[in-house]
Scaffold this motif. Structure first.
Motif, PDB file in Angstrom:
ATOM      1  N   SER A   6       0.844  -1.184   0.000  1.00  0.00           N
ATOM      2  CA  SER A   6       0.000   0.000   0.000  1.00  0.00           C
ATOM      3  C   SER A   6       0.884   1.239   0.000  1.00  0.00           C
ATOM      4  CB  SER A   6      -0.894  -0.014   1.232  1.00  0.00           C
ATOM      5  OG  SER A   6      -0.096   0.133   2.380  1.00  0.00           O
ATOM      6  N   GLY A   7       0.244   2.396   0.072  1.00  0.00           N
ATOM      7  CA  GLY A   7       1.047   3.603   0.076  1.00  0.00           C
ATOM      8  C   GLY A   7       0.906   4.306  -1.252  1.00  0.00           C
ATOM      9  N   ALA A   8       1.740   5.289  -1.474  1.00  0.00           N
ATOM     10  CA  ALA A   8       1.535   6.185  -2.604  1.00  0.00           C
ATOM     11  C   ALA A   8       1.772   5.515  -3.953  1.00  0.00           C
ATOM     12  CB  ALA A   8       2.455   7.387  -2.456  1.00  0.00           C
ATOM     13  N   ALA A   9       2.736   4.610  -4.014  1.00  0.00           N
ATOM     14  CA  ALA A   9       3.185   4.178  -5.337  1.00  0.00           C
ATOM     15  C   ALA A   9       2.281   3.105  -5.930  1.00  0.00           C
ATOM     16  CB  ALA A   9       4.612   3.662  -5.244  1.00  0.00           C
ATOM     17  N   ARG A  10       1.878   3.306  -7.176  1.00  0.00           N
ATOM     18  CA  ARG A  10       1.171   2.258  -7.907  1.00  0.00           C
ATOM     19  C   ARG A  10       2.177   1.216  -8.365  1.00  0.00           C
ATOM     20  NH1 ARG A  10      -3.541   1.121 -10.308  1.00  0.00           N
ATOM     21  NH2 ARG A  10      -3.474  -0.143 -12.195  1.00  0.00           N
ATOM     22  N   VAL A  11       3.311   1.697  -8.864  1.00  0.00           N
ATOM     23  CA  VAL A  11       4.420   0.808  -9.186  1.00  0.00           C
ATOM     24  C   VAL A  11       5.691   1.417  -8.604  1.00  0.00           C
ATOM     25  CG1 VAL A  11       5.843  -0.218 -11.003  1.00  0.00           C
ATOM     26  CG2 VAL A  11       3.378  -0.013 -11.337  1.00  0.00           C
ATOM     27  N   SER A  12       6.464   0.613  -7.910  1.00  0.00           N
ATOM     28  CA  SER A  12       7.776   1.055  -7.448  1.00  0.00           C
ATOM     29  C   SER A  12       8.817   0.576  -8.445  1.00  0.00           C
ATOM     30  CB  SER A  12       8.086   0.469  -6.070  1.00  0.00           C
ATOM     31  OG  SER A  12       7.247   1.059  -5.115  1.00  0.00           O
ATOM     32  N   ALA A  13       9.514   1.520  -9.026  1.00  0.00           N
ATOM     33  CA  ALA A  13      10.565   1.163  -9.971  1.00  0.00           C
ATOM     34  C   ALA A  13      11.870   1.030  -9.191  1.00  0.00           C
ATOM     35  CB  ALA A  13      10.695   2.227 -11.052  1.00  0.00           C
ATOM     36  N   GLY A 261       6.907   9.589 -16.462  1.00  0.00           N
ATOM     37  CA  GLY A 261       5.728  10.275 -17.011  1.00  0.00           C
ATOM     38  C   GLY A 261       4.418   9.688 -16.528  1.00  0.00           C
ATOM     39  N   HIS A 262       4.460   8.659 -15.682  1.00  0.00           N
ATOM     40  CA  HIS A 262       3.251   8.032 -15.158  1.00  0.00           C
ATOM     41  C   HIS A 262       2.995   8.499 -13.722  1.00  0.00           C
ATOM     42  CE1 HIS A 262       4.152   5.423 -18.539  1.00  0.00           C
ATOM     43  NE2 HIS A 262       2.992   4.810 -18.390  1.00  0.00           N
ATOM     44  N   ASP A 263       1.746   8.842 -13.436  1.00  0.00           N
ATOM     45  CA  ASP A 263       1.398   9.212 -12.061  1.00  0.00           C
ATOM     46  C   ASP A 263       1.536   8.003 -11.144  1.00  0.00           C
ATOM     47  OD1 ASP A 263       0.812  11.798 -12.678  1.00  0.00           O
ATOM     48  OD2 ASP A 263      -1.329  11.416 -13.029  1.00  0.00           O
ATOM     49  N   GLY A 264       1.952   8.268  -9.914  1.00  0.00           N
ATOM     50  CA  GLY A 264       1.953   7.204  -8.906  1.00  0.00           C
ATOM     51  C   GLY A 264       3.096   6.226  -9.048  1.00  0.00           C
TER      52      GLY A 264
END
Ligand SMILES: [Zn+2]
Length: 302
Positions: A6-13, A261-264
């Motif tokens: 959970s948390g802010a990131a949709r995907v963590s790179a 360039g992607h949100d989250g």
């Protein structure tokens, strides 16, 4: 139910750089040829340009370094640390753990820790096996040394899982699944590694692939994770001596531009992602939700 953090990131790179330098050519390739070793020396030329690129994207990354290379390039290792990146354990001299007995493998792990302690005063929390190979003792030893996570196995893609202790593999008996343990796996794949497609090695890698071919693959896995796998991790494995060549650096920059360039989406270290994922997926609960990774004794015999 999400499998992710959970948390802010949709995907963590999680950008991974295995700063193998010379040790790769000694430990994995068995060479002491000055010309062969010089290929690893180029890694030290490439690290500063990679650090500059990461700074421009305010990206925190994970650098896995064999102890042998920590001693060879102490200033660069400290510079990586001081830029806020994570340092990961990557063996002693890029050896294959399978080639050592239990004590020999333990000693290699100790020597890796000693190098990081002497040179940079850090103790890595994560392990990446050189050549992504494990011996039958590796998981026991990673637990013994208190590692939080490993990133060498391929039992998933966008979501982490817990490794098992006590698996037994045989061609004549049914596979025995051991018990999941407190060792988070951030899965890797050869498809997201720069070494096979780019690095020419006689009799092993044809290498020299066009970066646009690899860019398509790397982008594709990121795009899929972004569209379908909330809370997931996108883990790339690169080597400064490979990705650091001009045409590949331009490809990496295009990829970072695409991802950012992607949100989250957040560029973060593997360790930071693991902390969040583990808090969201405690082992006992996770085991109940993931029977595909369960011990044999809890699978039921049909
Ligand atoms: Zn390596």
């Amino acid at each position: 139910m999400s499998n992710g953090a959970s948390g802010a990131a949709r995907v963590s790179a999680c950008l991974g750089f295995d700063f193998d330098a010379i040790s790769l050519w000694i430990g994995s390739m068995g060479s002491t040829s000055p010309s062969m070793l010089s290929r690893g020396e180029f890694g030290a030329v490439a690290v500063p340009r990679i650090l500059d690129l990461l700074e421009r994207y305010q990206a925190r990354a994970t650098f896995c370094v064999p102890g042998h290379s920590v001693y060879a390039y102490p200033d660069l290792v400290r510079r990586i640390r001081d830029a806020g990146h994570e340092l990961g354990h990557h063996g002693w001299v890029h050896e294959n753990p399978q080639k050592f007995d239990r004590d020999g493998e333990r000693r290699n792990l100790e020597r890796g820790f000693e190098a990081f302690d002497k040179v940079a005063g850090v103790r890595p929390r994560g392990y990446r096996s050189p050549a992504w190979d494990f011996s039958e003792h590796t998981i026991d030893l990673l637990l013994e040394f208190g590692f939080d996570y490993d990133s060498s196995c391929m039992g998933s893609d966008a979501y982490p899982y817990y490794l098992r202790q006590g698996d037994r593999a045989s061609a004549t008996e049914p596979y025995v699944f051991g018990e999941p343990v407190e060792l988070v796996e951030i899965p890797v794949t050869w498809g997201l590694d720069d070494f096979p497609p780019f690095e020419f090695v006689w009799g092993m890698n044809s290498g020299l692939t066009s970066p646009s071919d690899i860019e398509e693959i790397w982008r594709g896995d990121f795009d899929y994770a972004y569209q379908h796998c909330p809370g997931s991790v996108y883990a790339l494995t690169m080597h400064p001596q490979v990705i650091g060549r001009g045409h590949r650096m331009l490809m990496l920059e295009r990829l970072l531009e695409h991802i950012s360039g992607h949100d989250g989406v957040e560029f973060e270290t593997i360790g930071a992602y693991v902390d969040r994922w583990r808090a969201d997926n405690p082992l006992d609960r996770w085991k109940g939700e993931h029977p595909e990774y369960a011990a044999s004794g809890t699978r039921g015999a049909g």
